[in-house]
Motif scaffolding. Structure first.
Motif, PDB file in Angstrom:
ATOM      1  N   SER A  35      -8.557   3.859   3.484  1.00 18.92           N
ATOM      2  CA  SER A  35      -7.575   4.641   4.216  1.00 18.92           C
ATOM      3  C   SER A  35      -8.215   5.961   4.622  1.00 18.92           C
ATOM      4  O   SER A  35      -9.164   6.413   3.980  1.00 18.92           O
ATOM      5  N   TYR A  93       0.836  -1.201   0.000  1.00 16.38           N
ATOM      6  CA  TYR A  93       0.000   0.000   0.000  1.00 16.38           C
ATOM      7  C   TYR A  93       0.867   1.246   0.000  1.00 16.38           C
ATOM      8  O   TYR A  93       1.713   1.425   0.877  1.00 16.38           O
ATOM      9  N   ARG A 102      -3.717  10.788  -5.755  1.00 17.31           N
ATOM     10  CA  ARG A 102      -3.230   9.961  -6.867  1.00 17.31           C
ATOM     11  C   ARG A 102      -4.297   9.750  -7.938  1.00 17.31           C
ATOM     12  O   ARG A 102      -5.401   9.286  -7.623  1.00 17.31           O
ATOM     13  N   LEU A 140      -7.197  10.025   6.435  1.00 22.32           N
ATOM     14  CA  LEU A 140      -6.068  10.944   6.528  1.00 22.32           C
ATOM     15  C   LEU A 140      -6.290  11.980   7.633  1.00 22.32           C
ATOM     16  O   LEU A 140      -7.340  12.602   7.687  1.00 22.32           O
ATOM     17  N   PRO A 170       1.016   5.670  -0.383  1.00 28.13           N
ATOM     18  CA  PRO A 170       0.192   6.824   0.010  1.00 28.13           C
ATOM     19  C   PRO A 170      -0.697   7.338  -1.118  1.00 28.13           C
ATOM     20  O   PRO A 170      -0.370   7.163  -2.295  1.00 28.13           O
ATOM     21  N   MET A 171      -1.809   7.961  -0.747  1.00 24.27           N
ATOM     22  CA  MET A 171      -2.732   8.507  -1.743  1.00 24.27           C
ATOM     23  C   MET A 171      -2.297   9.893  -2.223  1.00 24.27           C
ATOM     24  O   MET A 171      -2.801  10.371  -3.227  1.00 24.27           O
ATOM     25  N   LEU A 187      -4.358   2.863   7.011  1.00 25.62           N
ATOM     26  CA  LEU A 187      -5.399   1.923   6.592  1.00 25.62           C
ATOM     27  C   LEU A 187      -6.209   1.502   7.799  1.00 25.62           C
ATOM     28  O   LEU A 187      -5.657   1.287   8.880  1.00 25.62           O
ATOM     29  N   GLU A 216      -1.702   9.365   6.741  1.00 23.39           N
ATOM     30  CA  GLU A 216      -2.665   8.445   6.140  1.00 23.39           C
ATOM     31  C   GLU A 216      -2.461   7.072   6.767  1.00 23.39           C
ATOM     32  O   GLU A 216      -1.330   6.655   7.008  1.00 23.39           O
TER      33      GLU A 216
END
Lengths: 482, 482
Positions: free
Chosen positions: B146, A74, A116, B148, A76-77, B164, B162
């Motif tokens: 996820s 996983y 993202r 944040l 990061p976004m 999960l 962030e």
């Protein structure tokens, strides 16, 4: 407050497909509780029934990814702007459609971040750090996540600002290995579409115009919807050393030299749910392929107030569950049998089983298969195995029907007129010169785009380009697309 | 470029726990490839070995959620500012720590969006739309995603911007049902911590000061790390009708009246991985509980160049895999056996199996269990069952060790001095007046906070508050916390 008690007559009110396919699609996905609109521009809420389909798709895909040596991770976004900008084509392709984070808590950020739209840049940054020698290669990672693209017009599953997907990112020692990986993943998608989703697809290479921003080559699988339009249902990209050069992803080779890695990425998304709906659905609603149907068999007790009916129905449900069939017993006494029949048909459950006093007396259950609407009886003795065979046959029938439709709607064009005609209701197979100008002209004339070039390039309809008449170089499929 | 070939001596270089527990933690998680720092402020990349643990945690939790009647969904990651502001306490709690999206593509947004720090507000907005009558209740949904939160100081797994997690959100007809749900989910977390993660925990209710923003009551499970500090490892909240009133989530009751739903939410996150590391790890690295170990058994062929060794090792790996054991065969010939021993010990694989020519001759394999470092031999005949029993025993041993540690480090305090002393190396059980002033004073003096109030409130250490001396109302655990 306008709240209504839901104990009411079942009224499906699906717009007929022939009248307005697009409205039929919206009706079906909303009324079957796959999805709902969210109070956020262009975003959807995937409801339990829709998410249940996604979980089954994930399970099937994920197993294949792992069996072929991939591992999940996983990332990061959020991506810093500077990272997104490292590969020129990539940022050009994605910058216009990203969401920007400019403030964290009460602090205005020095560097803006994007949510993202895809994660090549982050994977590249980490791969550059992780890889040292040829011994570290290949690295074959995948992640299941959501991505966000600021889309102007959206439709649930087909195009939404945020959507769920998986993105695989791999790096390799040699160009050959990277190409092998790219094609292997495309084949896994194709096989999964066929054997799990009952979707026949066209696989092949995209044109330079239509390839992914930053890729050297993009391959796709394209499914045909019931309106004859194409849905790009999965893509696999070979980046060569393009990103590796931008991000300096180098390794010590077997010969002790610094070399760039060869990279791929590949993805499928919740679009696949849209593909299932628009390929298999009919005037009564969904027809779910059994292998991704959250409920494969629904049991409806008939005259359930009579002694023994509910008990027998519960025992049957337990037996099927133990045999690995996804079964639901609908024992709600607040709805009529007719209401329930309609609801489960609309929801596309592959097999309906009715069980009433007479069935029990005769040692059978009455079934209806959703694909053909055929009815019959099955002996209760050994029913789990019989149902598994039936579910299997339903899968094959759905695939065959879709494949026949696809073949009937795939036209061959030698002239531009034939192409213009053909893309009105399906795909067109044509010879093409390979030039972007012709793709642009065809798009302008018909709104159709080049879909992909099959691996088997034999059997070109003519030796000249369908559009400009110059010598043809490629066999290409054209279609209007979602 | 400074790239080094990795064929080098294995040097673990873990900081000793006694010297600097915090540095030991960082060393372990980085060197065992659980995680890496991302090039994004406060964010982490969860690497395959760490994500493998998370997948197993998910699988175990998700099965329990489904068995207790919950269904998975997916909600958007973006929340409009106006929605976040609907419940006063909630926005006050979260607004200081959210990331703001202010621009989409080239368009400056009219209304700012936040990336979800948690999704109560979105669930409430949809529940208000979906629920009509008591017949629609309960709705029991969960999502894996996820979230944040713009944290100032971060540490992988324990606190990152962030992370999960899963968030369950349920609505119910009555207050009793909502309370039952809240406690049921807490119990599922506790049972899963014990039986899957080998983590003993303290469960109970949080003080008003420490509860979730917008909740009427918050319950938590608290685990004790090896430095005696608490890690809040899971929470379950009862909102009563608090959010329902703010979002107008009403339904037609059985009596035909409009009533507010009763709501809960509950979550666990990748923090659980941090809890595993800091509870079970030792001077050699990780000790993974077998039920979430991505690799349960590693097979090391000894003198693998000798005829028959590798073949036998491969057959053994296939046998164990078929028996459902997560096994890895380490047949790399570029590393020495000693290097491999150290690496797999550091990675915390529960059982190491060595298989050399003499073992094969004797029909045995040599094992080492990672929990106690004990060695022995197992007959190859029937080895899968023997290993399953061994893995089970390792689970129980890890739990027992952690539980003994926890008991030894849980102190009882009657005076403030005793409390100050006790929280230096563990938890303190004390009588408390129930007033926030005393919580604040204890925090100021010791940096410890109230953790939770056990359900069994018998056995208060004294009749007066440990801090102010006024009549005690509650038995409370205090500890420094992550």
């Amino acid at each position: 407050m306008g709240k209504k008690d839901k104990q009411q007559e079942f009224v499906a009110h699906l717009t007929p497909r022939e009248e307005d396919f697009s409205q039929w699609y919206t009706d079906v996905i909303l009324k079957t509780d796959l999805v709902d609109y969210a109070p956020v521009r262009g975003c959807m809420v995937v409801k339990p029934y829709g998410y249940g389909i996604w979980e089954l798709i994930q399970e099937e895909m994920d197993r294949r990814f792992k069996e072929s040596g991939h591992k999940n991770v996983y990332f990061p976004m959020l991506i810093p702007e500077s990272l997104l900008r490292k590969e020129a084509e990539h940022v050009e392709g994605f910058a216009p459609e990203v969401a920007w984070v400019t403030q964290g808590g009460s602090e205005v950020l020095q560097e803006k971040l994007v949510i993202r739209p895809t994660s090549e840049t982050l994977f590249c940054a980490m791969y550059a750090k992780w890889v040292q020698s040829w011994r570290d290669l290949p690295m074959k990672y995948n992640q299941w996540c959501s991505v966000l693209r600021w889309e102007k017009s959206t439709r649930p599953f087909l195009r939404t600002s945020e959507f769920l997907w998986q993105e695989g990112h791999t790096i390799h020692e040699t160009a050959e290995e990277a190409q092998e990986e790219t094609l292997q993943m495309l084949e896994i998608y194709r096989e999964c579409a066929e054997n799990v989703l009952a979707l026949p697809t066209f696989v092949g290479q995209k044109s330079d115009k239509e390839k992914f921003a930053g890729a050297r080559a993009t391959y796709s699988m394209e499914a045909m919807m019931q309106d004859g339009k194409a849905l790009q249902a999965g893509t696999s990209h070979n980046f060569g050393t393009n990103f590796a050069e931008a991000f300096q992803i180098q390794f010590l080779s077997r010969e002790g030299k610094l070399e760039y890695v060869h990279e791929t990425s590949w993805g499928v998304s919740t679009r696949l749910i849209g593909a299932i709906v628009m390929t298999h659905g009919d005037e009564r609603g969904l027809r779910l392929p059994p292998r991704v149907a959250p409920i494969q068999v629904v049991i409806l007790p008939i005259a359930q107030h009579k002694e023994g009916v509910l008990d027998r129905a519960r025992a049957l449900a337990a037996e099927l569950k133990a045999a690995g069939i996804r079964v639901e017993l609908d024992d709600r006494d607040t709805y009529s049998a007719g209401w329930k029949f309609n609801e489960w048909e609309m929801k596309g459950v592959p097999v309906r089983l009715e069980l009433g006093p007479r069935d029990i007396e005769n040692g059978v259950a009455t079934f209806m298969r959703r694909d053909t609407l055929e009815k019959g009886t099955l002996p209760l003795d050994g029913i789990a195995d019989a149902l598994k065979a039936l579910l299997n046959d339903i899968h094959l029938t759905l695939y065959r029907q879709a494949d026949e439709f696809r073949k009937a709607r795939t036209h061959t064009a030698v002239t531009l007129d034939e192409l213009v005609q053909g893309v009105q209701d399906g795909f067109v197979k044509a010879s093409w010169c390979g030039e972007r100008e012709c793709e642009d002209k065809i798009k302008e004339l018909t709104n159709a785009t080049s879909r992909n070039m099959p691996f088997d390039q034999s059997g070109m309809p003519s030796e000249t380009c369908v559009c400009c008449g110059k010598p043809a170089k490629k066999l290409m499929y054209f279609a209007k697309a979602y």
